[in-house]
Design a protein around this motif. Structure first.
Motif, PDB file in Angstrom:
ATOM      1  N   GLY A   1     -16.877 -17.876 -10.650  1.00 43.18           N
ATOM      2  CA  GLY A   1     -17.246 -19.059  -9.963  1.00 43.18           C
ATOM      3  C   GLY A   1     -15.920 -19.174  -8.789  1.00 43.18           C
ATOM      4  N   LEU A   2     -14.726 -18.395  -8.779  1.00 48.64           N
ATOM      5  CA  LEU A   2     -13.961 -18.439  -7.934  1.00 48.64           C
ATOM      6  C   LEU A   2     -13.605 -17.398  -6.997  1.00 48.64           C
ATOM      7  N   ARG A   3     -12.986 -17.615  -6.016  1.00 48.01           N
ATOM      8  CA  ARG A   3     -12.579 -16.519  -4.927  1.00 48.01           C
ATOM      9  C   ARG A   3     -11.183 -16.324  -5.226  1.00 48.01           C
ATOM     10  N   LEU A   4     -10.705 -14.965  -6.005  1.00 49.89           N
ATOM     11  CA  LEU A   4      -9.277 -14.714  -6.420  1.00 49.89           C
ATOM     12  C   LEU A   4      -8.767 -13.815  -5.591  1.00 49.89           C
ATOM     13  N   HIS A   5      -7.685 -13.941  -5.368  1.00 46.32           N
ATOM     14  CA  HIS A   5      -6.637 -12.910  -4.303  1.00 46.32           C
ATOM     15  C   HIS A   5      -6.153 -11.925  -5.214  1.00 46.32           C
TER      16      HIS A   5
END
Length: 287
Positions: A11-15
Motif C-alpha cells: 500500500g506504499l510507494r517505497l524508494h
C-alpha cells in the motif's frame, strides 16, 4: 553506481537503491531516522563487488511514502512485500541500529525469508529508554526548518556524535534526508511523531524472546567508540553487544573502529565490508 526505483508494495510507494550485480542478494536496512544513503560508505568500500546490493528507504524516510502506522510489524510487512515484488525468496540482511533490530524481528517472525544477518551496532541494549536520551542530539533536527541545505550541513557537522569528524560521503546521505522548500529552506523528511511511534513500539517488544528465536547465523559488528566528544560513552558498549550475542543460537562478535555513526565510513566501513565478505562466504551466501 545505482539505479533509484520506486516500488508499490504493501500500500506504499517505497524508494529503493538497486546497485545491480549478479551475486546473491544483500538487503541493507538503515537506522531510525536515516535513509538508504546511510550505506554509501560501505558501497565506496567495495560492498557491491560480490553481491546484488539493495537498499530501501523505510516508510517515512528518504523518498518513501509516509504513513500513519510505524510498528515493527508494519516495517516487516513492507520489507516482505518488497522482497515479493523483487521475486527474492530469501536474502541476507545487513541492518544498522534500528535496521538491525528489524532484521532480528524479521528473522524471528519470518525465518524462511532470512538467510543470515549482519547487525551493525544493534543489540537488546538499543531498546533501553536510556538510549533514547543518548539519541536526542540526532533527533533534535527533526521538525525544524533550516534556511538552506548549507546551513543544515553546518549544524550537523557540529553535532556531538560526529565529534569533529566528517566524511564527504555524508553529503549524499543528508541530501536524501531533507525536503526542499520553494524559498530554498529545507526540512528533514522524517516526522517527529512517526519516529516517536517507532521508538515506543521498539520499547514495547520482548527483545530477549525475539533474539532467542533467531536461528540464522548472525554477525554483530560493534563500534564502541565515544558517541560524542572524547570521554563520552558509546551508544552500544562491547559488554552489551556480547550480551546479545550470548542469546543468539549462532552468533559471533566483531569490534571495528569508530562510533555508532562513524563506523559506516572510512576505516570502520572498510573493516565492516571485509567482515561481511568473510561472514557471508562462510555462511555460503557468497557462493
Amino acid at each position: 553506481m545505482h539505479t533509484a526505483r520506486f516500488l508499490h508494495t504493501n500500500g506504499l510507494r517505497l524508494h529503493l537503491l538497486d546497485y545491480g550485480g549478479d551475486g546473491p542478494p544483500l538487503l541493507l536496512l538503515h537506522g531510525l531516522t536515516a535513509n538508504a544513503h546511510a550505506f554509501d560508505g560501505l558501497l565506496a568500500a567495495g560492498l557491491g563487488t560480490r553481491f546484488r546490493v539493495l537498499a530501501p528507504d523505510l516508510r517515512g524516510r528518504g523518498a518513501s511514502d509516509d504513513d500513519d502506522s510505524y510498528t515493527l510489524a508494519d516495517h516487516a510487512a513492507d520489507v516482505l512485500a518488497l522482497l515479493d515484488a523483487l521475486r527474492l525468496a530469501r536474502v541476507a540482511l545487513v541492518g544498522h541500529s534500528f535496521g538491525g533490530l528489524l532484521a532480528y524481528y524479521l528473522a524471528a517472525t519470518h525465518p524462511q525469508r532470512v538467510r543470515c544477518i549482519v547487525a551493525l551496532d544493534a543489540a537488546i541494549a538499543a531498546a533501553d529508554p536510556r538510549v533514547r536520551d543518548q539519541l536526542q542530539p540526532a533527533l533534535a533536527r527533526l521538525g525544524q526548518r533550516y534556511p538552506s541545505f548549507e546551513a543544515y550541513l553546518a549544524t550537523l557537522r557540529a553535532a556531538p556524535y560526529w565529534g569533529g569528524w566528517w566524511d564527504p560521503l555524508l553529503e549524499s546521505y543528508y541530501r536524501a534526508d531533507v525536503r526542499r522548500q520553494a524559498d530554498g529552506s529545507v526540512e528533514p523528511r522524517p516526522r517527529p511523531a512517526a519516529i516517536a511511534a517507532v521508538i515506543e513500539d521498539v520499547l514495547a517488544q520482548d527483545w530477549s524472546a525475539i533474539v532467542r528465536a533467531v536461528r540464522q547465523p548472525v554477525l554483530l559488528i560493534n563500534a564502541p567508540g565515544p558517541y560524542g566528544p572524547p570521554g563520552a560513552p558509546p551508544l552500544l558498549s562491547e559488554a552489551d553487544a556480547h550480551a546479545t550475542v550470548a542469546l543468539l543460537a549462532d552468533g559471533r562478535y566483531l569490534r571495528v573502529p569508530g562510533n555508532h555513526m562513524t563506523m559506516l565510513y572510512g576505516p570502520g566501513a572498510r573493516a565492516i565490508v571485509k567482515a561481511i565478505m568473510g561472514f557471508l562466504a562462510l555462511d555460503g551466501a557468497a557462493s
